[in-house]
Design a protein around this motif. Structure first.
Motif, mmCIF file in Angstrom:
data_model
loop_
_atom_site.group_PDB
_atom_site.id
_atom_site.type_symbol
_atom_site.label_atom_id
_atom_site.label_comp_id
_atom_site.label_asym_id
_atom_site.label_seq_id
_atom_site.Cartn_x
_atom_site.Cartn_y
_atom_site.Cartn_z
ATOM 1 N N THR A 163 0.828 -1.319 -0.067
ATOM 2 C CA THR A 163 -0.030 0.061 0.041
ATOM 3 C C THR A 163 0.783 1.429 0.007
ATOM 4 O O THR A 163 2.029 1.350 0.442
ATOM 5 C CB THR A 163 -0.918 -0.186 1.087
ATOM 6 O OG1 THR A 163 0.011 -0.029 2.374
ATOM 7 C CG2 THR A 163 -1.922 -1.078 1.122
ATOM 8 N N CYS A 165 1.610 5.279 0.791
ATOM 9 C CA CYS A 165 0.968 6.398 1.638
ATOM 10 C C CYS A 165 0.727 7.538 0.928
ATOM 11 O O CYS A 165 1.424 8.030 0.062
ATOM 12 C CB CYS A 165 2.390 6.772 2.651
ATOM 13 S SG CYS A 165 2.977 5.267 3.453
ATOM 14 N N SER A 226 -7.552 5.274 -2.264
ATOM 15 C CA SER A 226 -7.110 6.100 -1.040
ATOM 16 C C SER A 226 -7.892 7.508 -1.027
ATOM 17 O O SER A 226 -7.365 8.680 -0.811
ATOM 18 C CB SER A 226 -5.576 6.520 -1.359
ATOM 19 O OG SER A 226 -4.826 5.418 -1.406
ATOM 20 N N ARG A 232 -6.552 14.194 4.375
ATOM 21 C CA ARG A 232 -5.308 13.945 5.187
ATOM 22 C C ARG A 232 -4.184 14.668 4.684
ATOM 23 O O ARG A 232 -3.769 14.928 3.463
ATOM 24 C CB ARG A 232 -4.654 12.148 4.960
ATOM 25 C CG ARG A 232 -3.604 11.761 5.895
ATOM 26 C CD ARG A 232 -3.175 10.516 5.345
ATOM 27 N NE ARG A 232 -4.047 9.492 5.632
ATOM 28 C CZ ARG A 232 -4.900 8.624 4.578
ATOM 29 N NH1 ARG A 232 -4.520 8.952 3.416
ATOM 30 N NH2 ARG A 232 -5.934 7.919 4.955
ATOM 31 N N GLU A 236 0.814 13.901 7.403
ATOM 32 C CA GLU A 236 0.396 12.833 8.469
ATOM 33 C C GLU A 236 0.429 11.577 7.632
ATOM 34 O O GLU A 236 0.725 10.404 8.285
ATOM 35 C CB GLU A 236 -0.999 13.157 8.267
ATOM 36 C CG GLU A 236 -1.441 14.069 9.441
ATOM 37 C CD GLU A 236 -3.026 14.487 9.526
ATOM 38 O OE1 GLU A 236 -3.642 13.449 8.718
ATOM 39 O OE2 GLU A 236 -3.310 15.408 9.888
ATOM 40 N N GLU A 240 2.564 7.958 8.865
ATOM 41 C CA GLU A 240 2.197 6.505 8.696
ATOM 42 C C GLU A 240 3.122 5.603 8.195
ATOM 43 O O GLU A 240 3.149 4.321 8.257
ATOM 44 C CB GLU A 240 0.642 6.642 7.703
ATOM 45 C CG GLU A 240 -0.269 7.274 8.209
ATOM 46 C CD GLU A 240 -1.379 7.179 7.412
ATOM 47 O OE1 GLU A 240 -1.638 6.722 6.365
ATOM 48 O OE2 GLU A 240 -2.523 7.382 7.912
ATOM 49 N N ARG A 243 5.221 4.534 10.819
ATOM 50 C CA ARG A 243 4.528 3.595 11.663
ATOM 51 C C ARG A 243 4.005 2.219 11.290
ATOM 52 O O ARG A 243 3.249 1.635 11.703
ATOM 53 C CB ARG A 243 3.271 4.522 12.392
ATOM 54 C CG ARG A 243 3.594 5.572 13.279
ATOM 55 C CD ARG A 243 2.388 6.365 13.501
ATOM 56 N NE ARG A 243 2.783 7.552 14.492
ATOM 57 C CZ ARG A 243 1.765 8.427 14.897
ATOM 58 N NH1 ARG A 243 0.694 8.340 14.576
ATOM 59 N NH2 ARG A 243 2.201 9.484 15.671
ATOM 60 N N ASN A 244 4.527 2.126 10.046
ATOM 61 C CA ASN A 244 4.042 0.903 9.242
ATOM 62 C C ASN A 244 2.738 0.839 8.984
ATOM 63 O O ASN A 244 2.243 -0.471 8.791
ATOM 64 C CB ASN A 244 4.707 -0.357 10.119
ATOM 65 C CG ASN A 244 6.219 0.001 10.247
ATOM 66 O OD1 ASN A 244 6.869 0.170 9.376
ATOM 67 N ND2 ASN A 244 6.741 -0.467 11.587
ATOM 68 N N ARG A 245 2.013 1.484 8.743
ATOM 69 C CA ARG A 245 0.462 1.602 8.439
ATOM 70 C C ARG A 245 0.424 1.593 6.883
ATOM 71 O O ARG A 245 -0.741 1.536 6.193
ATOM 72 C CB ARG A 245 -0.203 2.772 9.001
ATOM 73 C CG ARG A 245 -0.254 2.787 10.402
ATOM 74 C CD ARG A 245 -1.053 3.876 11.074
ATOM 75 N NE ARG A 245 -0.948 4.016 12.657
ATOM 76 C CZ ARG A 245 -1.304 4.924 13.387
ATOM 77 N NH1 ARG A 245 -1.636 5.845 12.697
ATOM 78 N NH2 ARG A 245 -1.417 4.551 14.859
ATOM 79 N N CYS A 246 1.619 2.081 6.165
ATOM 80 C CA CYS A 246 1.611 1.745 4.751
ATOM 81 C C CYS A 246 2.958 1.432 4.411
ATOM 82 O O CYS A 246 3.957 1.682 5.243
ATOM 83 C CB CYS A 246 1.063 3.031 4.024
ATOM 84 S SG CYS A 246 1.652 4.449 4.598
ATOM 85 N N SER A 247 3.364 1.042 2.830
ATOM 86 C CA SER A 247 4.481 0.151 2.809
ATOM 87 C C SER A 247 5.486 1.337 1.895
ATOM 88 O O SER A 247 6.631 1.211 2.013
ATOM 89 C CB SER A 247 4.462 -0.804 2.282
ATOM 90 O OG SER A 247 3.604 -1.732 3.184
#
Length: 406
Positions: A163, A165, A226, A232, A236, A240, A243-247
Motif C-alpha cells: 500500500t 502512503c 485512497s 489527510r 500525516e 504513517e 508507523r508501518n501503516r503503509c509500505s
C-alpha cells in the motif's frame, strides 16, 4: 533622609540624561525583512543561518515574516507597494511571474550552482533569484527491514501488493500538490524530457493528450482506494510510513518524517523509477523586492554562498544544496541524494512549480476532484481551457538541465 534623597535623585537624572545622550550617538542597526513560508524544523534550520549572518554582520537586524500563505501575502504586499526586502519564491513559476516587474536584479555570482538551478535569468542575462535549498522528488521510499526492494519502473510498481502512503491536504491553497508532483514524475519517467517540456509550456502536448492522460491513470492505479487522502495532510501520510501503516511513499526526503536516529543506519531508503535518468526537482529561491538596501544585498549574497548552505544542509530537515561547492553531508542517505544534483541525471523542475500559478492552482484542484470521483476527461479538458485562456504567460528558463559531473 530627605537631605540624602535629593542628591541621589539629581544623580539619577544626570545619569539618565548621560545614557540618553550616548544612546543618541549609537549607530542604528539596518533592518532587513524577509518573507518565508517555513515553520517547525525548516524554520529552525533557516534561522540558524540567519543567526550566523547577524553575528558576522552586527549592524544588520534580519526580521523574518513567517506565513503559510506566502504567495497570497506577497501578491498583496507587492500590489500595495509595501513588499518585504527579500522573499522566498517557492517555485520557478513565481520567479517568472515577478521578474520584469517587482523582482529586482541581483549582483550575485551563480556560477557555482548546477543547471538548471543557476539559469534563472531574463534575456538580458541578469540573475533574479538564487536557490537556497533544493530537493529531489523522484524517490520511492520504503523500510528495507520490512519491505522488499521495489521495482525500478512505474509499470512494475503497479503490480506490487504494498500500500502507498498518500495525503493530499495542505495549508493554504495548495491541497493536491503531492498528487500533481507524482503525476508529473510518472510522465517524465515514461515520456522523457521533450514531452515533459512541451506539456509544461503548452506546446503540442495538451492535458487531454494520451501521454498526460496515461500518467494520471497510472497514478490512480497505484493509489486507488485512497479517497480519504483528500482529508489527510501530506505530513500525516509520511508519519504513517514510519508507523508501518503503509509500505511505500513518494517524494523528497525533506517531506518525509524519518527520525534522524533511524536514518543513520539507512533503515529507510529509496529506489528511482526513472529508466530515462530524468529526475523531478524543486527548490526554494530568494528574490529581492526593494531598492537601496545594502543589508538585503549582503544577506542574499550570504544565503547564496557555500558557507551558509553548508550550514543549512547539516541542520535538521534534510535540505540539499544545488551549490557545487557544498559536498559534506552528515547523513549518508542525504549525501547520496545530493550527489544526483551533480551527476549525469537530467534535472527538471516540478511541472506545477514551473507553470503559471493559476494553471498550477487548477492542477491541484483537479487532483483533489479526481480522487473524489470526478470524470478525468472533463477535468483534463477544463485544464486545457485554463491554459489556453492564459495565453503567453511567462515561462521559466530553463525547465530542465543536465549538470556537469565535475
Amino acid at each position: 533622609m530627605k537631605r540624602l534623597t535629593a542628591p541621589l535623585v539629581h544623580c539619577a537624572l544626570a545619569l539618565g540624561l548621560l545614557l540618553a545622550a550616548l544612546g543618541c550617538g549609537a549607530p542604528e542597526r539596518e533592518r532587513v525583512t524577509i518573507m518565508v513560508p517555513w515553520s517547525g524544523t525548516e524554520f529552525k534550520a533557516f534561522y540558524s543561518v540567519i543567526e550566523a549572518f547577524e553575528k558576522a554582520n552586527p549592524g544588520i537586524d534580519v526580521a523574518p515574516q513567517v506565513t503559510r500563505a506566502l504567495t497570497q501575502q506577497l501578491d498583496a504586499a507587492v500590489a500595495a507597494e509595501a513588499p518585504p526586502d527579500l522573499a522566498v519564491l517557492p517555485s520557478v513559476g513565481a520567479i517568472a511571474k515577478y521578474r520584469g516587474g517587482a523582482l529586482r536584479p541581483l549582483g550575485v555570482d551563480t556560477s557555482s550552482f548546477v543547471d538548471p538551478f543557476r539559469g534563472l535569468a531574463m534575456d538580458d542575462g541578469k540573475v533574479y533569484a538564487v536557490p537556497v535549498k533544493a530537493d529531489v522528488k523522484s524517490l520511492v521510499w520504503y523500510d528495507r527491514r520490512l519491505t522488499p526492494k521495489p521495482a525500478g519502473t512505474w509499470s512494475a510498481l503497479q503490480k506490487r501488493p504494498e500500500t502507498w502512503c498518500l495525503g493530499l491536504e495542505s495549508p493554504g491553497a495548495t491541497s493536491g500538490w503531492p498528487g500533481a508532483d507524482w503525476i508529473a514524475d510518472i510522465l517524465l519517467a515514461q515520456e522523457g524530457v521533450d514531452a515533459y517540456e512541451n506539456w509544461v509550456s503548452g506546446d503540442g502536448v495538451t492535458w487531454n493528450s494520451p501521454p498526460v492522460r496515461e500518467a494520471w491513470e497510472r497514478w490512480w492505479s497505484l493509489v486507488e482506494g485512497s479517497e480519504s487522502a483528500t482529508e489527510r495532510e501530506f505530513d500525516e501520510a509520511a508519519v504513517e510510513l514510519v508507523r508501518n501503516r503503509c509500505s511505500l511513499g513518494h517524494g523528497a526526503l525533506s517531506a518525509m518524517a524519518f527520525p534522524a536516529d533511524l536514518m543513520k543506519d539507512e533503515r529507510y531508503t529509496y529506489v528511482l523509477p526513472s529508466p530515462r535518468q530524468a529526475l523531478e526537482v524543486s527548490a526554494d529561491f530568494v528574490g529581492k523586492f526593494t531598492r537601496d538596501n545594502p543589508g538585503a544585498d549582503r544577506l542574499i549574497a550570504y544565503l547564496a554562498g557555500a558557507k551558509a548552505q553548508q550550514t543549512w544542509v547539516n541542520e535538521p530537515g534534510y535540505a540539499l544544496s544545488a551549490n557545487r561547492q557544498v559536498t559534506t553531508y552528515d547523513n549518508r542517505t542525504q549525501a547520496r541524494i545530493a550527489g544526483m544534483l551533480r551527476s549525469g541525471h537530467t534535472l527538471c523542475f516540478s511541472a506545477a512549480d514551473a507553470m503559471d500559478p493559476d494553471v498550477s492552482a487548477a492542477f491541484y484542484r483537479a487532483v483533489m476532484e479526481y480522487v473524489n470521483g470526478e470524470d478525468l476527461t472533463g477535468l483534463l479538458k477544463a485544464l486545457d481551457q485554463v491554459q489556453q485562456h492564459l495565453g503567453d504567460s511567462p515561462r521559466p528558463t530553463p525547465l530542465c538541465g543536465t549538470p556537469n559531473q565535475a
